[in-house]
Design an enzyme around this catalytic site. Structure first.
Site, PDB file in Angstrom:
ATOM      1  N   VAL A   1      20.159  28.193  14.001  1.00  0.00           N
ATOM      2  CA  VAL A   1      19.135  29.138  14.590  1.00  0.00           C
ATOM      3  C   VAL A   1      17.949  28.984  13.509  1.00  0.00           C
ATOM      4  O   VAL A   1      16.764  28.950  14.143  1.00  0.00           O
ATOM      5  CB  VAL A   1      19.482  30.842  14.720  1.00  0.00           C
ATOM      6  CG1 VAL A   1      18.274  31.501  15.078  1.00  0.00           C
ATOM      7  CG2 VAL A   1      20.670  30.619  15.758  1.00  0.00           C
ATOM      8  N   GLU A   2      18.130  29.119  12.358  1.00  0.00           N
ATOM      9  CA  GLU A   2      16.925  29.166  11.305  1.00  0.00           C
ATOM     10  C   GLU A   2      16.239  27.778  11.388  1.00  0.00           C
ATOM     11  O   GLU A   2      15.088  27.735  11.524  1.00  0.00           O
ATOM     12  CB  GLU A   2      17.404  29.160   9.854  1.00  0.00           C
ATOM     13  CG  GLU A   2      17.787  30.580   9.484  1.00  0.00           C
ATOM     14  CD  GLU A   2      18.670  30.704   8.318  1.00  0.00           C
ATOM     15  OE1 GLU A   2      18.412  31.850   7.541  1.00  0.00           O
ATOM     16  OE2 GLU A   2      19.355  29.781   7.747  1.00  0.00           O
TER      17      GLU A   2
ATOM     18  N   LYS B   1      15.311  26.104   2.231  1.00  0.00           N
ATOM     19  CA  LYS B   1      15.332  26.458   3.680  1.00  0.00           C
ATOM     20  C   LYS B   1      14.219  27.612   3.665  1.00  0.00           C
ATOM     21  O   LYS B   1      13.491  27.539   4.703  1.00  0.00           O
ATOM     22  CB  LYS B   1      16.600  26.883   3.964  1.00  0.00           C
ATOM     23  CG  LYS B   1      16.631  27.283   5.481  1.00  0.00           C
ATOM     24  CD  LYS B   1      18.182  27.775   5.889  1.00  0.00           C
ATOM     25  CE  LYS B   1      18.467  29.113   4.958  1.00  0.00           C
ATOM     26  NZ  LYS B   1      19.841  29.255   5.281  1.00  0.00           N
TER      27      LYS B   1
ATOM     28  N   GLU C   1      29.898  18.282 -13.302  1.00  0.00           N
ATOM     29  CA  GLU C   1      29.046  18.278 -12.068  1.00  0.00           C
ATOM     30  C   GLU C   1      28.777  16.667 -11.993  1.00  0.00           C
ATOM     31  O   GLU C   1      28.058  16.333 -12.586  1.00  0.00           O
ATOM     32  CB  GLU C   1      27.782  19.228 -12.048  1.00  0.00           C
ATOM     33  CG  GLU C   1      26.897  19.200 -10.869  1.00  0.00           C
ATOM     34  CD  GLU C   1      27.831  19.454  -9.553  1.00  0.00           C
ATOM     35  OE1 GLU C   1      27.539  18.521  -8.563  1.00  0.00           O
ATOM     36  OE2 GLU C   1      28.176  20.391  -9.354  1.00  0.00           O
TER      37      GLU C   1
ATOM     38  N   CYS D   1      22.812  26.139  -2.645  1.00  0.00           N
ATOM     39  CA  CYS D   1      21.803  27.004  -2.416  1.00  0.00           C
ATOM     40  C   CYS D   1      20.421  26.654  -3.107  1.00  0.00           C
ATOM     41  O   CYS D   1      19.454  26.772  -2.473  1.00  0.00           O
ATOM     42  CB  CYS D   1      22.154  28.678  -3.274  1.00  0.00           C
ATOM     43  SG  CYS D   1      20.843  29.958  -2.902  1.00  0.00           S
TER      44      CYS D   1
ATOM     45  N   GLY E   1      28.326  30.023  -8.482  1.00  0.00           N
ATOM     46  CA  GLY E   1      29.504  30.613  -9.087  1.00  0.00           C
ATOM     47  C   GLY E   1      30.047  30.056 -10.175  1.00  0.00           C
ATOM     48  O   GLY E   1      30.324  30.617 -11.123  1.00  0.00           O
TER      49      GLY E   1
ATOM     50  N   HIS F   1       4.387  55.353   5.310  1.00  0.00           N
ATOM     51  CA  HIS F   1       3.508  55.380   6.570  1.00  0.00           C
ATOM     52  C   HIS F   1       2.353  54.690   6.059  1.00  0.00           C
ATOM     53  O   HIS F   1       1.807  54.893   5.204  1.00  0.00           O
ATOM     54  CB  HIS F   1       3.551  56.731   7.211  1.00  0.00           C
ATOM     55  CG  HIS F   1       2.455  56.613   8.315  1.00  0.00           C
ATOM     56  ND1 HIS F   1       3.410  56.152   9.590  1.00  0.00           N
ATOM     57  CD2 HIS F   1       1.244  56.952   8.889  1.00  0.00           C
ATOM     58  CE1 HIS F   1       2.263  56.093  10.498  1.00  0.00           C
ATOM     59  NE2 HIS F   1       1.363  56.553   9.987  1.00  0.00           N
TER      60      HIS F   1
ATOM     61  N   TYR G   1      23.948  30.707  11.862  1.00  0.00           N
ATOM     62  CA  TYR G   1      22.644  31.288  11.384  1.00  0.00           C
ATOM     63  C   TYR G   1      21.643  29.750  10.873  1.00  0.00           C
ATOM     64  O   TYR G   1      20.647  29.800  11.081  1.00  0.00           O
ATOM     65  CB  TYR G   1      22.549  32.082  10.155  1.00  0.00           C
ATOM     66  CG  TYR G   1      23.327  31.597   8.907  1.00  0.00           C
ATOM     67  CD1 TYR G   1      22.508  31.241   8.062  1.00  0.00           C
ATOM     68  CD2 TYR G   1      24.667  31.542   8.702  1.00  0.00           C
ATOM     69  CE1 TYR G   1      23.121  30.806   6.783  1.00  0.00           C
ATOM     70  CE2 TYR G   1      25.476  31.074   7.341  1.00  0.00           C
ATOM     71  CZ  TYR G   1      24.701  30.694   6.608  1.00  0.00           C
ATOM     72  OH  TYR G   1      24.984  30.114   5.385  1.00  0.00           O
TER      73      TYR G   1
ATOM     74  N   GLU H   1       9.689  52.741   8.071  1.00  0.00           N
ATOM     75  CA  GLU H   1       9.884  53.991   8.128  1.00  0.00           C
ATOM     76  C   GLU H   1      10.932  54.512   9.487  1.00  0.00           C
ATOM     77  O   GLU H   1      11.282  55.430   9.536  1.00  0.00           O
ATOM     78  CB  GLU H   1       8.903  54.793   8.085  1.00  0.00           C
ATOM     79  CG  GLU H   1       7.659  54.289   9.360  1.00  0.00           C
ATOM     80  CD  GLU H   1       6.361  55.079   9.371  1.00  0.00           C
ATOM     81  OE1 GLU H   1       6.430  56.399   8.810  1.00  0.00           O
ATOM     82  OE2 GLU H   1       5.206  54.645   9.938  1.00  0.00           O
TER      83      GLU H   1
ATOM     84  N   CYS I   1      19.760  27.728   0.576  1.00  0.00           N
ATOM     85  CA  CYS I   1      19.030  28.989   0.749  1.00  0.00           C
ATOM     86  C   CYS I   1      17.348  28.900   0.477  1.00  0.00           C
ATOM     87  O   CYS I   1      16.384  28.899   0.996  1.00  0.00           O
ATOM     88  CB  CYS I   1      19.657  29.874  -0.131  1.00  0.00           C
ATOM     89  SG  CYS I   1      21.178  29.901  -0.312  1.00  0.00           S
TER      90      CYS I   1
END
Length: 453
Positions: free
Chosen positions: A180-181, A51, A35, A43, A16, A437, A177, A442, A48
């Site tokens: 669990v990941e 990971k 920074e 991230c 951001g 398909h 999450y 689908e 993210c």
């Protein structure tokens, strides 16, 4: 001529912050970013991206096993943790370089160091005072480490990407999450994996049917759930870490990962010095325009704790910069509805819009379409993994309020479905769309029978 050193001073070079800085600089504004850790934020560095790379790596053992059904004779294979860890690090370093170049090429001044608010228009970095007409706080969030005896022997998600050796036995504490990941990643890379969660079922806030289905599939993979309990104590032993749970049962493991949520990263920012208001939990309070109670100070991203997602921070930055520097155009407002999300557990979860429970509460009568099936691939692979697709429809208007999927590449599939949901597509439009398909995706356009009302 401005009386300030900068038009915009950004604290934090995460997704951001960097986006806001670059776009503002592109509009001719004089911008600085401070920074003190790494470019790209959580991230890119400890979230993210690494990971997802670990998640990719953890799928291969299944692929090797399933290859036999397709005629491939895969010989015994060994997993080398340092190779995955170090290759991941090289990619992160490459991305850091890209972020650096993006800032430099945009004309943004990068100041390396931790910034502290000193006054409404003043920031201090490395002892030097900088003034700015507008200050943006985009410092993100950090892992929350729970208090219990022996918690110093546990690690958080920041540390897990750089482990010296790969553990043979793991315990992940948490039900969100991230927990669990990582439980799935550890299991997929060959570790004995335990998930400890104080609630009755992980992934609180997700659709109940999705939660139950996903957890059943995760158990099939070998992750061992310990529900309704918490960690009471960790004791270091010669043979590993002895974990005592609140029901007095014990597990011996080599690694304990605490993935118990993330909290706004505001410590040491000087918010109290300037008088910036924060909510319970430390998140910075802002209005719809991301302005704090101090008119010159704004905040966005994880530090305001609305939706802790990288794309959300990017979108917030675009809204903010537009409203700050495009006064001749209509103001924009961030829309938090129908934001697609994914969980990279095994199998993946992806969702957009309302859960069944939310829809019943908000609109009353809903029609539920759901289908569970064994994917075509697994008719030969031998895997018992099943996928779930689900649509939540407003019975009165036929508008699709939510879509949910548990299965391989669910996030890739849901991105397209998210566009349809955002556009207000009805179930009739889904039904009239021709499926591709043979694919699992689908199923979203071939479900014709209401599962329940």
């Amino acid at each position: 001529m401005s009386n300030f050193d900068f038009d915009l001073f950004v604290i934090g070079a995460g997704s951001g912050g960097v986006r806001a800085a670059r776009v503002a600089a592109g509009k001719g504004k004089k911008v600085a970013v401070a920074e003190g850790r790494f470019l790209g934020g959580t991230c890119v560095n400890i979230g993210c991206v690494p990971k997802k790379l670990f998640s990719y790596g953890s799928h291969f053992h299944e692929e090797f096993e399933q290859a036999a059904g397709f005629g491939w004779n895969v010989t015994a294979s060994d997993f080398d943790w340092p190779t995955l860890r170090d290759n991941k690090t090289k990619e992160i370093e490459r991305l850091n370089g890209i972020y650096h170049n993006l800032l430099m090429n945009s004309g943004v001044e990068l100041i390396e160091g931790y910034a502290t608010l000193q006054a409404e228009h003043e920031v201090v970095v490395n002892g030097e005072v900088y003034t700015a007409e507008t200050i943006l706080v985009a410092t993100g969030a950090k892992p929350f480490m729970p208090e219990f005896p022996g918690n110093e022997h546990a690690v958080c998600s920041d540390e897990v990407f750089y482990l010296e050796t790969f553990p043979k036995r793991t315990l992940v504490l948490g039900g969100g999450y991230i927990a669990v990941e990582f439980a799935g990643i550890f299991q997929g890379l060959g570790a004995e994996s335990h998930l400890v969660y104080r609630g009755d079922l992980p992934l609180r806030g997700f659709d109940e049917e999705v939660r139950q289905f996903a957890c059943d599939e995760i158990r099939k993979k070998g992750v061992q759930f310990h529900l309704g309990v918490n960690i009471k104590e960790i004791t270091k032993q010669d043979s590993g870490l002895l974990v005592t749970l609140t029901d007095d049962s014990q597990l011996e493991v080599d690694l304990v990962l605490c993935a118990t949520g993330r909290i706004p990263n505001t410590e040491g920012l000087g918010l109290e010095t300037v008088g910036v208001k924060t909510a319970v939990g430390g998140s910075i309070m802002v209005d719809d325009g991301f302005q704090t109670n101090i008119p010159s100070i704004y905040a966005l991203g994880d530090v305001i704790n609305r939706m802790q997602l990288t794309p959300v921070a990017l979108a917030e930055a675009m809204v903010l910069v537009h409203n700050l520097y495009e006064k001749d155009q209509p103001a924009r407002k961030m829309d938090y509805t129908n934001i697609p999300t994914a969980v990279f557990c095994h199998p993946n979860i992806a969702t957009v819009g309302l859960t069944e429970e939310q829809a019943r509460e908000q609109v009353g009568e809903v029609a539920i379409y759901s289908a569970s099936f064994r994917p075509l691939k697994h008719t030969l692979s031998g895997s018992e993994e099943r996928h779930l697709m689900k649509l939540v429809v407003d019975a009165a208007t036929d508008v699709v309020l939510g879509a949910h999927m548990v299965g391989q590449d669910a996030g890739e599939v849901m991105q397209g479905i998210g566009i349809a949901i955002k556009a207000g597509a009805t179930k009739e439009i889904f039904d009239s769309t021709i499926g591709i398909h043979p694919t699992g995706a689908e199923e979203f356009v071939t479900m014709r029978t209401v599962t329940r009302n």
